[in-house]
Structures are given as C-alpha cells and as structure tokens.
Write an enzyme that holds these catalytic residues in place. Structure first.
Site: not given
Length: 299
Positions: A53, A97, A120
C-alpha cells in the site's frame, strides 16, 4: 469458455488514472493527497500488505506516511495517533491495518477515524451513506468497490433488471457489495450459510459474487450459463503436486468448472485481489478532491 476478467490489468489502469489526476491536482496548486497507514504488531501478512500500500501510494504521487507500532501499544496511544492524523490537513486517508492485537477494540479504533478520512469505508457514517445511496460522498470498502468496477467493465454501469446473488454477508464485502448492486438497479439476494437450496438460488444469478471464505464451494453447476462470476475468496490449500508442504491459492469458486458455464469470471489470484489496493488509492484521491471542494473523480 468464459471471458477471464483481468483484475491486474484493470487495477493498473486505475492506478495510472489516479497518478495522472494527482499530477493535475498538484499542478493547480492544491496539496498532494496524503495517506497514513498505521500497523500495530508484526503480523507477516499485514507487513506485506502495508508495504504494498505504501509503495503504491508513492507511485501515485501521494504524501505517504506510516506508523509502525509495537504489538504492546495501548489502545489509548493508538487512539491518540488517530486523533493527530484526523487533525492533520496533509492527510486525506487513514488506514489502520487489521487485525489488531487482542487487547485493542478494533471497532472503537475504526469509529475514531474521521469519516471523511475513512478510506477503508468502515465508519458507520460511510456505511450509512452507502446503504442510503449517497454514493457521491460515501467511501465504499475497497474490495466490493473493486469488484463493482470489474462487473461494470463486463456489463456496463447500468445493471437494470439483472439478478444478482451475493454469497456471504460480511460487513466488509457481502453487505456493501449488495448495496452497490442495488444502487445499479439490480435485483439483489444475499445468501449465506443458512440459505436453503443455495445451488438453485445461485443458478438464478446473472451476476454471482462469491465472498464466503470456503475454497471451491461454488460448483460449476451452480452457475447460470452466461453469468458474470466475481470470486472474492482467497484460500490457501495444500498442493502436494508442487512438493511436500507446498500450497496454492484458490477462490470460493471451483474455477475450472464454473468457467465452462460463465460468460465472464475472475481468476484467483489475479482477479479481485489487485483491485483492493487500487481502490484504496482511488478513495484517497477522492478524499483529497472533496477536501479541496472539488467533485470526486469517477473510475
């Protein structure tokens, strides 16, 4: 045989577009999009995802920031960092994460992220916007957003009148996927482990999305001839033919069987997987556009 939907190629196209639009944004005097990734602990898979990422963010021309925290980091310390990132105008997207260590309440952490920086798409405000069709300002979870883009590449953006079956009801994939398909005027059914006669239901689907986490669960005779099949599953199974202790990745769909019936199908790997990081970049760019008072770009 079915058309193979090349997720890697589509993901590369998305990243190229993000890179070009970022350059245009900066050329007009706006700040470059900023993405902050926070990882707690040393889970090997998470380390790989985070590295990928961060690398893609830099490729897109973003301001990229990473907080790597020890596994014993307290929840209060993590929430303090998120508060600082929320207040930082150089950061448009915040990604924590998962999974987090057991002593940290992941739900509380996710809801602490400012909704306008929740790239997200897990904050309740973004979930609510998606559920009520407010797609212009909602951030959609990256995996269903990428899956939808693959469907549109095959079927077009207007899916009016098509039957869609989503196998799996998770908050991360199944439910948002169903809401995206509803917004595109599909007739949508969410199936799950308690669904009666799942094979018969699956055979009604013009668009069949498998997101259940069971290797090769969807068999070829579950697929309506000509259907578009999106396999979200990533499962590692033993592969003794490759040597002792070896494994390979398979999806939730029995690919070889389903490809004989489907009109188009995503492979595993190389289908939905590459789209997830690409859509994270797209969401971060969209956040930067909205912060600058601009209409978000479409992909």
């Amino acid at each position: 045989m079915a058309e193979v939907i090349d997720g890697k190629s589509v993901a590369e196209d998305v990243v190229r577009t993000v890179k070009a639009l970022t350059a245009e944004l900066v050329a007009t005097g706006k700040a470059k999009p900023g993405l902050a990734v926070v990882i707690v602990g040393e889970d090997p898979a998470s380390q790989v995802y985070v590295a990928s990422k961060s690398r893609t963010a830099k490729e897109c021309g973003f301001h990229s920031l990473q907080h790597t925290l020890p596994a014993d980091t307290s929840q209060d310390s993590l929430l303090k960092i998120i508060g600082e990132l929320n207040a930082d105008p150089a950061i448009n997207g915040i990604l924590v994460q998962l999974p987090l260590p057991g002593h940290i309440d992941a739900g509380k952490v996710i809801q602490a992220i400012a909704p306008e920086k929740d790239v997200d798409g897990f904050h309740f405000i973004n979930v609510g916007k998606l559920g009520t069709g407010e797609l212009d300002t909602a951030f959609v979870p990256c995996t269903p957003a990428g899956s939808m883009l693959l469907i549109e590449r095959v079927r077009g953006k207007d899916l009016s009148g098509l039957n869609a079956v989503v196998v799996g009801r998770s908050n991360i994939v199944g439910k948002p996927m169903a809401n995206l398909l509803l917004a595109a005027n599909c007739t949508v059914t969410i199936a799950h482990s308690r669904t009666k006669d799942l094979p018969a239901l699956a055979r009604t689907a013009d668009i069949l999305v498998a997101a259940v986490g069971r290797p090769k669960m969807i068999r070829g005779d579950w697929v309506k001839p000509g259907a578009t099949v999106i396999d979200v599953g990533i499962n590692r199974i033993p592969a003794p033919e490759k040597g002792e202790g070896k494994s390979r990745l398979v999806g939730d769909v029995a690919y070889a069987e389903a490809a004989k019936e489907a009109g188009a199908i995503t492979p595993v790997p190389g289908g939905v997987g590459p789209m997830t990081i690409a859509m994270l970049m797209a969401n971060t760019l969209a956040s930067a556009y909205l912060a600058a008072g601009l209409k978000r770009p479409s992909f």
